[in-house]
Design a protein around this motif. Structure first.
Motif, PDB file in Angstrom:
ATOM      1  N   LEU A   1     -47.722 -20.093  14.342  1.00  0.00           N
ATOM      2  CA  LEU A   1     -47.599 -20.825  13.091  1.00  0.00           C
ATOM      3  C   LEU A   1     -47.758 -19.868  11.906  1.00  0.00           C
ATOM      4  CD1 LEU A   1     -49.746 -23.987  13.945  1.00  0.00           C
ATOM      5  CD2 LEU A   1     -47.314 -23.569  14.405  1.00  0.00           C
ATOM      6  N   ASN A   2     -47.114 -20.222  10.793  1.00  0.00           N
ATOM      7  CA  ASN A   2     -47.047 -19.354   9.617  1.00  0.00           C
ATOM      8  C   ASN A   2     -46.359 -18.036   9.964  1.00  0.00           C
ATOM      9  OD1 ASN A   2     -48.349 -21.268   8.023  1.00  0.00           O
ATOM     10  ND2 ASN A   2     -50.382 -20.437   8.481  1.00  0.00           N
ATOM     11  N   CYS A   3     -45.326 -18.142  10.777  1.00  0.00           N
ATOM     12  CA  CYS A   3     -44.580 -16.960  11.224  1.00  0.00           C
ATOM     13  C   CYS A   3     -43.095 -17.086  10.886  1.00  0.00           C
ATOM     14  CB  CYS A   3     -44.767 -16.737  12.718  1.00  0.00           C
ATOM     15  SG  CYS A   3     -46.424 -16.186  13.159  1.00  0.00           S
ATOM     16  N   GLU A   4     -42.798 -17.701   9.748  1.00  0.00           N
ATOM     17  CA  GLU A   4     -41.400 -17.782   9.326  1.00  0.00           C
ATOM     18  C   GLU A   4     -40.832 -16.417   8.955  1.00  0.00           C
ATOM     19  OE1 GLU A   4     -42.893 -21.895   9.064  1.00  0.00           O
ATOM     20  OE2 GLU A   4     -43.698 -19.938   8.492  1.00  0.00           O
ATOM     21  N   GLY A   5     -41.700 -15.477   8.573  1.00  0.00           N
ATOM     22  CA  GLY A   5     -41.261 -14.138   8.207  1.00  0.00           C
ATOM     23  C   GLY A   5     -42.422 -13.166   8.218  1.00  0.00           C
ATOM     24  N   THR A   6     -42.105 -11.880   8.375  1.00  0.00           N
ATOM     25  CA  THR A   6     -43.160 -10.863   8.431  1.00  0.00           C
ATOM     26  C   THR A   6     -43.887 -10.735   7.092  1.00  0.00           C
ATOM     27  OG1 THR A   6     -41.505  -9.154   7.956  1.00  0.00           O
ATOM     28  CG2 THR A   6     -42.089  -9.508  10.261  1.00  0.00           C
ATOM     29  N   HIS A   7     -43.242 -11.167   6.002  1.00  0.00           N
ATOM     30  CA  HIS A   7     -43.910 -11.097   4.697  1.00  0.00           C
ATOM     31  C   HIS A   7     -45.142 -11.993   4.652  1.00  0.00           C
ATOM     32  CE1 HIS A   7     -41.421 -14.709   4.335  1.00  0.00           C
ATOM     33  NE2 HIS A   7     -42.194 -15.090   3.336  1.00  0.00           N
ATOM     34  N   LEU A   8     -45.126 -13.103   5.429  1.00  0.00           N
ATOM     35  CA  LEU A   8     -46.295 -13.979   5.475  1.00  0.00           C
ATOM     36  C   LEU A   8     -47.465 -13.299   6.189  1.00  0.00           C
ATOM     37  CD1 LEU A   8     -44.619 -17.418   6.328  1.00  0.00           C
ATOM     38  CD2 LEU A   8     -45.542 -16.663   4.120  1.00  0.00           C
ATOM     39  N   LEU A   9     -47.162 -12.531   7.231  1.00  0.00           N
ATOM     40  CA  LEU A   9     -48.223 -11.805   7.939  1.00  0.00           C
ATOM     41  C   LEU A   9     -48.819 -10.737   7.026  1.00  0.00           C
ATOM     42  CD1 LEU A   9     -46.540 -11.294  11.443  1.00  0.00           C
ATOM     43  CD2 LEU A   9     -47.717 -13.302  10.526  1.00  0.00           C
ATOM     44  N   HIS A  10     -47.960 -10.047   6.294  1.00  0.00           N
ATOM     45  CA  HIS A  10     -48.451  -9.003   5.380  1.00  0.00           C
ATOM     46  C   HIS A  10     -49.280  -9.615   4.259  1.00  0.00           C
ATOM     47  CE1 HIS A  10     -48.629  -5.215   3.277  1.00  0.00           C
ATOM     48  NE2 HIS A  10     -48.168  -5.797   2.183  1.00  0.00           N
ATOM     49  N   GLN A  11     -48.850 -10.739   3.750  1.00  0.00           N
ATOM     50  CA  GLN A  11     -49.598 -11.417   2.689  1.00  0.00           C
ATOM     51  C   GLN A  11     -50.982 -11.839   3.181  1.00  0.00           C
ATOM     52  OE1 GLN A  11     -47.491 -14.645   0.633  1.00  0.00           O
ATOM     53  NE2 GLN A  11     -49.387 -15.837   0.627  1.00  0.00           N
ATOM     54  N   ALA A  12     -51.039 -12.384   4.395  1.00  0.00           N
ATOM     55  CA  ALA A  12     -52.329 -12.794   4.966  1.00  0.00           C
ATOM     56  C   ALA A  12     -53.248 -11.588   5.143  1.00  0.00           C
ATOM     57  CB  ALA A  12     -52.102 -13.496   6.307  1.00  0.00           C
ATOM     58  N   PHE A  13     -52.677 -10.465   5.582  1.00  0.00           N
ATOM     59  CA  PHE A  13     -53.440  -9.226   5.745  1.00  0.00           C
ATOM     60  C   PHE A  13     -53.980  -8.731   4.407  1.00  0.00           C
ATOM     61  CE2 PHE A  13     -52.952  -4.582   5.180  1.00  0.00           C
ATOM     62  CZ  PHE A  13     -53.990  -4.139   5.989  1.00  0.00           C
ATOM     63  N   THR A  14     -53.125  -8.745   3.387  1.00  0.00           N
ATOM     64  CA  THR A  14     -53.509  -8.230   2.070  1.00  0.00           C
ATOM     65  C   THR A  14     -54.694  -9.002   1.500  1.00  0.00           C
ATOM     66  OG1 THR A  14     -51.233  -7.525   1.648  1.00  0.00           O
ATOM     67  CG2 THR A  14     -52.697  -7.732  -0.262  1.00  0.00           C
ATOM     68  N   GLU A  15     -54.700 -10.310   1.653  1.00  0.00           N
ATOM     69  CA  GLU A  15     -55.822 -11.110   1.169  1.00  0.00           C
ATOM     70  C   GLU A  15     -57.129 -10.676   1.826  1.00  0.00           C
ATOM     71  OE1 GLU A  15     -54.399 -15.512  -0.010  1.00  0.00           O
ATOM     72  OE2 GLU A  15     -53.874 -14.967   2.041  1.00  0.00           O
TER      73      GLU A  15
ATOM     74  N   TRP B   1     -33.721  -3.224  15.053  1.00  0.00           N
ATOM     75  CA  TRP B   1     -33.112  -4.023  16.109  1.00  0.00           C
ATOM     76  C   TRP B   1     -32.570  -5.360  15.625  1.00  0.00           C
ATOM     77  CZ3 TRP B   1     -32.060  -2.457  20.991  1.00  0.00           C
ATOM     78  CH2 TRP B   1     -32.705  -1.323  21.463  1.00  0.00           C
ATOM     79  N   PHE B   2     -33.261  -5.999  14.686  1.00  0.00           N
ATOM     80  CA  PHE B   2     -32.974  -7.409  14.380  1.00  0.00           C
ATOM     81  C   PHE B   2     -32.870  -7.652  12.871  1.00  0.00           C
ATOM     82  CE2 PHE B   2     -35.778  -7.439  18.249  1.00  0.00           C
ATOM     83  CZ  PHE B   2     -34.760  -7.711  19.161  1.00  0.00           C
ATOM     84  N   GLU B   3     -32.286  -8.807  12.526  1.00  0.00           N
ATOM     85  CA  GLU B   3     -32.154  -9.203  11.133  1.00  0.00           C
ATOM     86  C   GLU B   3     -32.831 -10.539  10.819  1.00  0.00           C
ATOM     87  OE1 GLU B   3     -27.931  -9.333  10.532  1.00  0.00           O
ATOM     88  OE2 GLU B   3     -27.654 -11.217  11.664  1.00  0.00           O
ATOM     89  N   SER B   4     -33.081 -11.378  11.812  1.00  0.00           N
ATOM     90  CA  SER B   4     -33.641 -12.713  11.553  1.00  0.00           C
ATOM     91  C   SER B   4     -35.164 -12.637  11.460  1.00  0.00           C
ATOM     92  CB  SER B   4     -33.214 -13.706  12.629  1.00  0.00           C
ATOM     93  OG  SER B   4     -33.615 -13.282  13.910  1.00  0.00           O
ATOM     94  N   GLU B   5     -35.712 -13.189  10.383  1.00  0.00           N
ATOM     95  CA  GLU B   5     -37.145 -13.114  10.135  1.00  0.00           C
ATOM     96  C   GLU B   5     -37.990 -13.885  11.152  1.00  0.00           C
ATOM     97  OE1 GLU B   5     -39.278 -11.436   8.145  1.00  0.00           O
ATOM     98  OE2 GLU B   5     -37.549 -10.169   7.729  1.00  0.00           O
ATOM     99  N   PRO B   6     -37.609 -15.099  11.565  1.00  0.00           N
ATOM    100  CA  PRO B   6     -38.461 -15.776  12.557  1.00  0.00           C
ATOM    101  C   PRO B   6     -38.626 -14.984  13.854  1.00  0.00           C
ATOM    102  CG  PRO B   6     -36.969 -17.345  11.532  1.00  0.00           C
ATOM    103  CD  PRO B   6     -36.536 -15.994  11.079  1.00  0.00           C
ATOM    104  N   LEU B   7     -37.571 -14.318  14.309  1.00  0.00           N
ATOM    105  CA  LEU B   7     -37.677 -13.510  15.526  1.00  0.00           C
ATOM    106  C   LEU B   7     -38.565 -12.297  15.276  1.00  0.00           C
ATOM    107  CD1 LEU B   7     -36.919 -12.802  18.428  1.00  0.00           C
ATOM    108  CD2 LEU B   7     -34.848 -11.695  17.534  1.00  0.00           C
ATOM    109  N   LYS B   8     -38.346 -11.607  14.163  1.00  0.00           N
ATOM    110  CA  LYS B   8     -39.152 -10.412  13.873  1.00  0.00           C
ATOM    111  C   LYS B   8     -40.625 -10.770  13.692  1.00  0.00           C
ATOM    112  CE  LYS B   8     -36.490  -8.891  10.469  1.00  0.00           C
ATOM    113  NZ  LYS B   8     -35.991  -7.990   9.382  1.00  0.00           N
ATOM    114  N   ALA B   9     -40.904 -11.871  13.011  1.00  0.00           N
ATOM    115  CA  ALA B   9     -42.300 -12.262  12.801  1.00  0.00           C
ATOM    116  C   ALA B   9     -42.975 -12.650  14.116  1.00  0.00           C
ATOM    117  CB  ALA B   9     -42.376 -13.424  11.813  1.00  0.00           C
ATOM    118  N   THR B  10     -42.225 -13.357  14.976  1.00  0.00           N
ATOM    119  CA  THR B  10     -42.785 -13.753  16.274  1.00  0.00           C
ATOM    120  C   THR B  10     -43.144 -12.526  17.101  1.00  0.00           C
ATOM    121  OG1 THR B  10     -41.549 -15.838  16.294  1.00  0.00           O
ATOM    122  CG2 THR B  10     -42.309 -14.995  18.419  1.00  0.00           C
TER     123      THR B  10
END
Length: 563
Positions: free
Chosen positions: A404-418, A233-242
């Motif tokens: 917060l810390n939702c600039e991109g979905t990669h940050l959520l995945h990184q937090a999960f991986t840890e 649906w989307f291309e912008s990371e802040p929207l997808k992460a939110t």
């Protein structure tokens, strides 16, 4: 058991809501003289909820027995810091079924809901002044204007995405109010009984027909990683992460985890004062909703008791409960709002349960990533992306869920991986809410209560380390350091804090593994299989013992007060 009573029990269990009370010190019923615990009732409810009101209304003498000094699990209002009233665990309202509002007359019993619009605010950390932010609300044009900062294409696609998800919610919503299909009964009994049993398929068939030709696309939403759905649906990371936060909230899952799309859907199924997908605060904290439900129950004649510890008493069938002091309370019906793990592995004699059923309950995935932190502050946070005015009064974004810390979905995945490696996230996903922005009575004048719903924090730390005071405070400091980057001065505003790691959530509120759903919301633990295959219809292997908490269908939660 008569068919009519079976129907009433299904209605009670499928619309369950965990009850809570107000400030510490509440002991039993609300208003008037406290009732005496009788030695026999028609029904006993373990852990408070709306079940008591419905059972009592159906003509069954009902008692509610709650273990804590405040009623009802994770949805409580507690004054942890003097003068500051926290919704200590649950903090938002949406998934309470609309018919319960009407049938229990909750407004008449004192419920007041505070809707939020706008409802979502995502400030960014970026090398520009001021940094950008994403504010989402119910005004479509304004929301599109916000999204257009990041992508014109996404701004145009957003209304279509909302309509797409809305159609799916409308189709699946009735399943929340209907017991799962009893597959074990479909081929049993006479031909007439089998035909009657087929009627239980009606809600499922209606959902499929409502989805129509789009069924394959909607099936993908249920089974795919939410990252795949949002990338379509989307291309912008802040929207997808939110948007992705609602797919992983409360779940030990990444946006890249298959099936995470359903968890997002679960969160947009809510409704608040007729608005689909809306979430709001309860005036007075979540305990005020619980007080309204308690008043509805006691007004119908139910008895409610706090600080009662119990075990299920049965001899081939549920006979009632036994309190810690040895007191026997007889009842042919026992309904448990406790988790399946507590209900069947702690309260029920194991020799009365099939071994395969016990094994299934033991194997339920209850991993939780959640640490809840309640904070008392002496002023509102002022975000670099949206600074406070000189008067320090709440601005529209202060009423939102602030991501917060939702600039991109990669940050959520990184937090999960840890967390999967046993380490608390070094840059955790944070949902920050300030209910006192709309309900100033929760804190002293000029001060505020802040709710931090954070993840990912594993229940079991690497190397067998426990969540001691040092570890708990170190993680909270990490969270506060992150907030400080977005809102300088936050740490200096803190008066006090209450840190609840997964083991704390289990110890205090009975959430297995700290899991707000009483068990993961993966497809293998939903509908037919919740809490275990062949036992999804609220009945248990013990005749007369019913499960009606979050571990049963539809699997509501305690982060956001539910069914």
């Amino acid at each position: 058991m008569a068919a009519g009573l079976r129907g009433r029990l299904s209605r009670v269990c499928s619309s369950r809501w965990h009850l809570s009370s107000g400030p510490p010190g509440a002991r039993s019923t609300h208003g008037g003289a406290a009732p005496r615990l009788q030695r026999e009732y028609d029904a006993v409810v373990i852990g408070a909820g709306n079940a008591a009101a419905y059972l009592q209304q159906a003509g069954l003498r009902t008692a509610v027995l709650e273990k804590r000094h405040v009623l009802g699990g994770a949805a409580v209002t507690e004054e942890i810091v003097p003068g500051f009233k926290f919704s200590r665990a649950s903090y938002l309202l949406s998934l309470l079924r609309p018919q319960i509002y009407a049938e229990l007359e909750l407004q008449r019993h004192g419920l007041r809901v505070l809707p939020r619009d706008p409802y979502s605010f995502t400030p960014l950390l970026e090398d520009r002044s001021p940094p950008r932010s994403l504010l989402l609300g119910h005004d479509v044009a304004q929301t599109q204007q916000q999204i257009a900062q990041f992508s014109q294409k996404d701004a145009q696609a957003y209304p279509e995405y909302e309509e797409f998800m809305g159609r799916m919610v409308s189709a699946l919503d009735p399943l929340l109010d209907a017991p799962p299909v009893d597959t074990a009964a479909l081929g049993k009994g006479s031909l007439l009984q089998q035909l009657r049993n087929l009627r239980t398929l009606k809600p499922l068939l209606q959902a499929g027909l409502a989805l129509g030709r789009q069924l394959p696309r909607y099936y993908e939403v249920l089974t795919a990683p939410i990252s795949k759905i949002l990338d379509h649906w989307f291309e912008s990371e802040p929207l997808k992460a939110t948007l992705a936060t609602d797919a992983v909230i409360g779940a030990m899952a990444s946006p890249h985890t298959p099936g995470s799309g359903y968890v997002l859907l679960h969160h947009v199924m809510g409704e608040l004062e007729g608005r689909r997908g809306a979430w709001g605060y309860v005036a007075g904290g979540m305990g005020a909703l619980s007080q309204a439900i308690a008043h509805a129950a006691t007004a119908r004649g139910a008895h409610i008791f706090a600080e009662k510890v119990w075990a299920v008493w049965e001899r081939g069938a549920a006979q009632g409960v036994v309190l810690q002091d040895g007191t026997e309370v007889r009842s042919k019906l026992v309904l448990s709002n406790a988790s399946p793990q507590i209900t069947f592995l702690e309260l029920t004699p194991q020799e009365q349960l099939p071994k395969d059923f016990v094994q299934r309950i033991q194997q339920v995935d209850t991993r939780s990533p959640v640490t809840k932190i309640n904070v008392a502050v002496d002023r509102l946070p002022s975000f670099l992306a949206a600074p406070n005015g000189r008067d320090g009064q709440p601005l529209p974004h202060h009423q939102c869920s602030i991501h917060l810390n939702c600039e991109g979905t990669h940050l959520l995945h990184q937090a999960f991986t840890e967390a999967t490696h046993g380490h608390p996230s070094s840059r955790p996903m944070i949902e920050l809410c300030i209910p006192s922005a709309l309900d100033p009575g929760l804190a002293p004048q000029g001060c505020h209560v802040v709710s931090l719903f954070t993840q990912y924090t594993p229940s079991m730390l690497a190397g067998g380390q426990s969540w001691d005071e040092q570890t708990r405070n170190a993680y909270a400091d990490t969270v506060f350091d992150c907030i400080e980057e977005y809102a300088p001065g936050f740490k200096a505003s803190v008066i006090g804090r209450d840190i609840l790691t997964p083991p704390d959530l289990e110890r205090i509120f009975g959430l297995p593994g700290g899991n707000i759903f009483h068990g993961g919301m993966s497809l293998d633990q939903l509908y037919f299989a919740r809490p275990a295959p062949s036992y999804s219809g609220y009945r248990s292997p013990v005749p007369g013992l019913y499960l009606c908490g979050s571990g049963a269908h539809p699997g509501e939660e305690h982060r956001h007060v539910s069914e």
